[in-house]
Design a protein around this motif. Structure first.
Motif, PDB file in Angstrom:
ATOM      1  N   UNK A  86      41.649  18.446  43.965  1.00 43.31           N
ATOM      2  CA  UNK A  86      41.203  19.830  44.089  1.00 43.31           C
ATOM      3  C   UNK A  86      40.267  19.897  45.289  1.00 43.31           C
ATOM      4  N   UNK A  87      40.498  20.876  46.169  1.00 43.86           N
ATOM      5  CA  UNK A  87      39.787  20.857  47.445  1.00 43.86           C
ATOM      6  C   UNK A  87      38.534  21.716  47.476  1.00 43.86           C
ATOM      7  N   UNK A  88      38.401  22.646  46.542  1.00 44.98           N
ATOM      8  CA  UNK A  88      37.139  23.389  46.426  1.00 44.98           C
ATOM      9  C   UNK A  88      36.948  24.530  47.415  1.00 44.98           C
ATOM     10  N   UNK A  89      37.904  24.750  48.319  1.00 46.10           N
ATOM     11  CA  UNK A  89      37.754  25.931  49.179  1.00 46.10           C
ATOM     12  C   UNK A  89      38.801  26.981  48.815  1.00 46.10           C
ATOM     13  N   UNK A  90      38.736  28.117  49.477  1.00 46.79           N
ATOM     14  CA  UNK A  90      39.636  29.250  49.182  1.00 46.79           C
ATOM     15  C   UNK A  90      39.605  29.615  47.701  1.00 46.79           C
ATOM     16  N   UNK A  91      38.408  29.626  47.154  1.00 42.46           N
ATOM     17  CA  UNK A  91      38.279  30.006  45.748  1.00 42.46           C
ATOM     18  C   UNK A  91      38.561  31.492  45.584  1.00 42.46           C
ATOM     19  N   UNK A  92      39.316  31.818  44.571  1.00 42.40           N
ATOM     20  CA  UNK A  92      39.599  33.224  44.279  1.00 42.40           C
ATOM     21  C   UNK A  92      40.018  33.314  42.827  1.00 42.40           C
ATOM     22  N   UNK A  93      40.347  34.508  42.383  1.00 40.80           N
ATOM     23  CA  UNK A  93      40.821  34.686  41.018  1.00 40.80           C
ATOM     24  C   UNK A  93      41.974  35.669  41.036  1.00 40.80           C
ATOM     25  N   UNK A  94      42.789  35.604  40.006  1.00 41.89           N
ATOM     26  CA  UNK A  94      43.864  36.578  39.857  1.00 41.89           C
ATOM     27  C   UNK A  94      43.417  37.533  38.772  1.00 41.89           C
ATOM     28  N   UNK A  95      43.339  38.804  39.134  1.00 46.77           N
ATOM     29  CA  UNK A  95      42.769  39.784  38.215  1.00 46.77           C
ATOM     30  C   UNK A  95      43.599  41.043  38.113  1.00 46.77           C
ATOM     31  N   UNK A  96      43.371  41.753  37.027  1.00 47.76           N
ATOM     32  CA  UNK A  96      43.949  43.087  36.843  1.00 47.76           C
ATOM     33  C   UNK A  96      42.941  44.106  37.350  1.00 47.76           C
ATOM     34  N   UNK A  97      43.431  45.089  38.098  1.00 48.16           N
ATOM     35  CA  UNK A  97      42.546  46.132  38.614  1.00 48.16           C
ATOM     36  C   UNK A  97      43.198  47.497  38.414  1.00 48.16           C
ATOM     37  N   UNK A  98      42.359  48.493  38.226  1.00 45.96           N
ATOM     38  CA  UNK A  98      42.850  49.867  37.989  1.00 45.96           C
ATOM     39  C   UNK A  98      42.055  50.831  38.869  1.00 45.96           C
ATOM     40  N   UNK A  99      42.528  52.077  39.034  1.00 44.31           N
ATOM     41  CA  UNK A  99      41.755  53.040  39.832  1.00 44.31           C
ATOM     42  C   UNK A  99      40.334  53.175  39.275  1.00 44.31           C
ATOM     43  N   UNK A 100      39.357  53.250  40.172  1.00 45.65           N
ATOM     44  CA  UNK A 100      37.962  53.164  39.715  1.00 45.65           C
ATOM     45  C   UNK A 100      37.519  54.351  38.865  1.00 45.65           C
ATOM     46  N   UNK A 101      38.233  55.477  38.985  1.00 48.52           N
ATOM     47  CA  UNK A 101      37.875  56.658  38.193  1.00 48.52           C
ATOM     48  C   UNK A 101      38.328  56.552  36.733  1.00 48.52           C
ATOM     49  N   UNK A 102      39.177  55.578  36.424  1.00 46.84           N
ATOM     50  CA  UNK A 102      39.702  55.442  35.060  1.00 46.84           C
ATOM     51  C   UNK A 102      38.669  54.851  34.109  1.00 46.84           C
ATOM     52  N   UNK A 103      38.650  55.369  32.874  1.00 45.76           N
ATOM     53  CA  UNK A 103      37.813  54.745  31.841  1.00 45.76           C
ATOM     54  C   UNK A 103      38.522  53.488  31.361  1.00 45.76           C
ATOM     55  N   UNK A 104      37.757  52.469  31.071  1.00 42.42           N
ATOM     56  CA  UNK A 104      38.371  51.233  30.600  1.00 42.42           C
ATOM     57  C   UNK A 104      37.548  50.640  29.468  1.00 42.42           C
ATOM     58  N   UNK A 105      38.177  50.435  28.338  1.00 36.82           N
ATOM     59  CA  UNK A 105      37.445  49.886  27.194  1.00 36.82           C
ATOM     60  C   UNK A 105      37.964  48.515  26.772  1.00 36.82           C
ATOM     61  N   UNK A 106      39.288  48.337  26.840  1.00 42.62           N
ATOM     62  CA  UNK A 106      39.844  47.043  26.428  1.00 42.62           C
ATOM     63  C   UNK A 106      41.189  46.832  27.108  1.00 42.62           C
ATOM     64  N   UNK A 107      41.730  45.645  26.880  1.00 41.78           N
ATOM     65  CA  UNK A 107      43.035  45.297  27.459  1.00 41.78           C
ATOM     66  C   UNK A 107      44.151  46.222  26.998  1.00 41.78           C
ATOM     67  N   UNK A 108      43.936  46.881  25.858  1.00 46.25           N
ATOM     68  CA  UNK A 108      44.948  47.813  25.345  1.00 46.25           C
ATOM     69  C   UNK A 108      45.293  48.889  26.368  1.00 46.25           C
ATOM     70  N   UNK A 109      44.384  49.091  27.286  1.00 46.00           N
ATOM     71  CA  UNK A 109      44.614  50.044  28.378  1.00 46.00           C
ATOM     72  C   UNK A 109      45.996  49.840  28.999  1.00 46.00           C
ATOM     73  N   UNK A 110      46.405  48.563  29.094  1.00 42.83           N
ATOM     74  CA  UNK A 110      47.627  48.253  29.833  1.00 42.83           C
ATOM     75  C   UNK A 110      48.920  48.526  29.061  1.00 42.83           C
TER      76      UNK A 110
END
Ligand code: PRP
Ligand code: ZN
Length: 286
Positions: A86-110
Motif C-alpha cells: 500500500x503506497x499511502x498516496x492518492x487517498x480518496x473515498x468512494x461516496x454517495x452524494x446528492x444535491x445540497x438542497x435535499x433533506x437527508x436523514x438515512x440511506x433509505x433516501x436512495x
C-alpha cells in the motif's frame, strides 16, 4: 537481469506521485517525460505509461509485471492480481452524494432513486448489502454533472478534497469505501522478478519511513535528561553527548511526524533548547 515491467498512470491523480516515488527510491529514468516506455539505467525496471483503468488488465494479462493503481479500480472489478504494497498516496473515498438542497436523514433516501456512477460494481454491492433498491446509471466520466442535467438523482464517485462536489452543488452523504494508491502484481512472477519486486518494495518502505520521520537534535539540561529521553525514544535509543558547557548535553534522535508537535511542546516544557528538526533522506528498516 530480467527487467520488471511496471505499469503506471499516464496522466491523472496518481501519475506525479508515482514518478516521484521512483526518483526518491534512487531509480533513474530515461525519457521519463511520459512517452510510452521509460527504462531505468540503474535498476532493472521498465515503466509503461497507461490509462489507470487499464492497468489491472495489463497486469492480469502479464503485459506488465506489476502496476501502481488506485485501489478503487481493483475494487470495482476482480482481476487475477494481488496487492503487494500500500503506497499511502492518492487517498480518496468512494461516496454517495446528492444535491445540497435535499433533506437527508438515512440511506433509505436512495430507495427508488437513480444513481449515476463509473463504479457500478462497488455501488451494486453496497446497495445489496444495505437492502436498498436504486437504479444504477453507468456512465464513464463527468459523473458529477449528472444530477444537474437531470440524468440522475444522486451520484456515486471518488471524493478527494470534495471540491468537485461543492462546485456542482452536491453534498456527500454516505462514504462507502476508502481508497489509496496500491502496488499490484501478477500472480506468478517467477523467482528473478520477485527478487526485483522485493528490492523495490524495500526501497519504497525506506522512502515512506523517511517521509514520516524527522531527525531531531537538541540541547538538554542534565537534570532533565532522563525525562527528555523518555519523550524521544528514537530508533534504538537516542545519542547523548556532553556539551562543552557543564551541565548540558546534546541529544540526537528520530521522531515520528504523527506525534511531532506534541513532543516538541513537551521538550520545551522540560527545558530543551536549540531544538533542530532535520528531514531524513532515507530510513533503512530492518
Ligand atoms: C475524481 C472524481 C472527481 C474528482 C474528485 O476524478 O471523478 O471528479 O476526482 O476530487 P475532489 O474531491 O478533490 O474534487 P479523477 O481525477 O480521479 O479522474 P478519473 O475518475 O477519470 O480517474
Ligand atoms: Zn480513471
Amino acid at each position: 537481469m530480467e527487467k520488471l515491467k511496471i505499469a503506471i498512470q499516464k496522466s491523472g491523480r496518481l501519475s506525479d506521485n508515482s514518478l516521484e516515488l521512483f526518483t526518491e527510491a534512487g531509480i533513474n529514468l530515461t525519457n521519463g517525460n511520459r512517452r510510452l516506455i521509460s527504462v531505468s539505467s540503474n535498476f532493472p525496471v521498465e515503466l509503461l505509461f497507461i490509462r489507470d483503468d487499464d492497468i489491472p488488465q495489463y497486469v492480469a494479462d502479464k503485459v506488465a509485471d506489476i502496476g501502481i493503481v488506485g485501489e478503487n479500480v481493483i475494487l470495482e472489478k476482480l482481476y487475477p492480481v494481488r496487492v503487494v504494497h500500500r503506497l499511502g498516496f492518492a487517498r480518496c473515498r468512494l461516496s454517495l452524494a446528492i444535491p445540497k438542497s435535499e433533506d437527508y436523514f438515512s440511506r433509505d433516501y436512495f430507495n427508488g432513486k437513480k444513481i449515476a456512477t463509473s463504479y457500478p460494481g462497488i455501488l451494486k454491492k453496497y446497495l445489496t448489502d444495505n437492502h436498498l433498491n436504486a437504479d444504477i446509471h453507468h456512465i464513464s466520466g463527468s459523473v458529477e454533472i449528472a444530477p444537474g442535467i437531470g440524468l440522475a438523482d444522486a451520484i456515486f464517485d471518488i471524493v478527494s478534497s470534495g471540491s468537485t462536489l461543492i462546485s456542482n452543488g452536491l453534498k456527500e452523504v454516505e462514504k462507502v469505501v476508502d481508497s489509496e494508491a496500491v502496488l499490484i502484481a501478477s500472480n506468478d512472477l517467477g523467482e528473478e522478478k520477485n527478487k526485483v519486486l522485493d528490492n523495490l518494495i524495500f526501497r519504497f518502505k525506506a522512502v515512506k519511513a523517511a517521509h514520516s520521520n524527522k531527525y531531531i537534535v537538541l540541547n538538554a539540561p542534565n537534570d532533565k535528561l532522563d525525562q527528555i529521553i523518555n519523550v524521544i525514544p528514537g530508533m534504538k535509543s537516542p545519542t547523548v553527548m556532553s556539551l562543552a558547557l557543564p551541565g548540558w548535553s546534546s541529544v540526537h534522535s528520530v521522531l515520528n511526524e504523527s506525534e511531532f508537535w506534541d513532543v516538541i511542546d513537551k521538550l520545551k516544557e522540560l527545558g530543551a533548547q536549540g531544538i533542530l528538526v532535520i528531514p531524513i533522506e532515507k530510513m533503512i528498516l530492518n
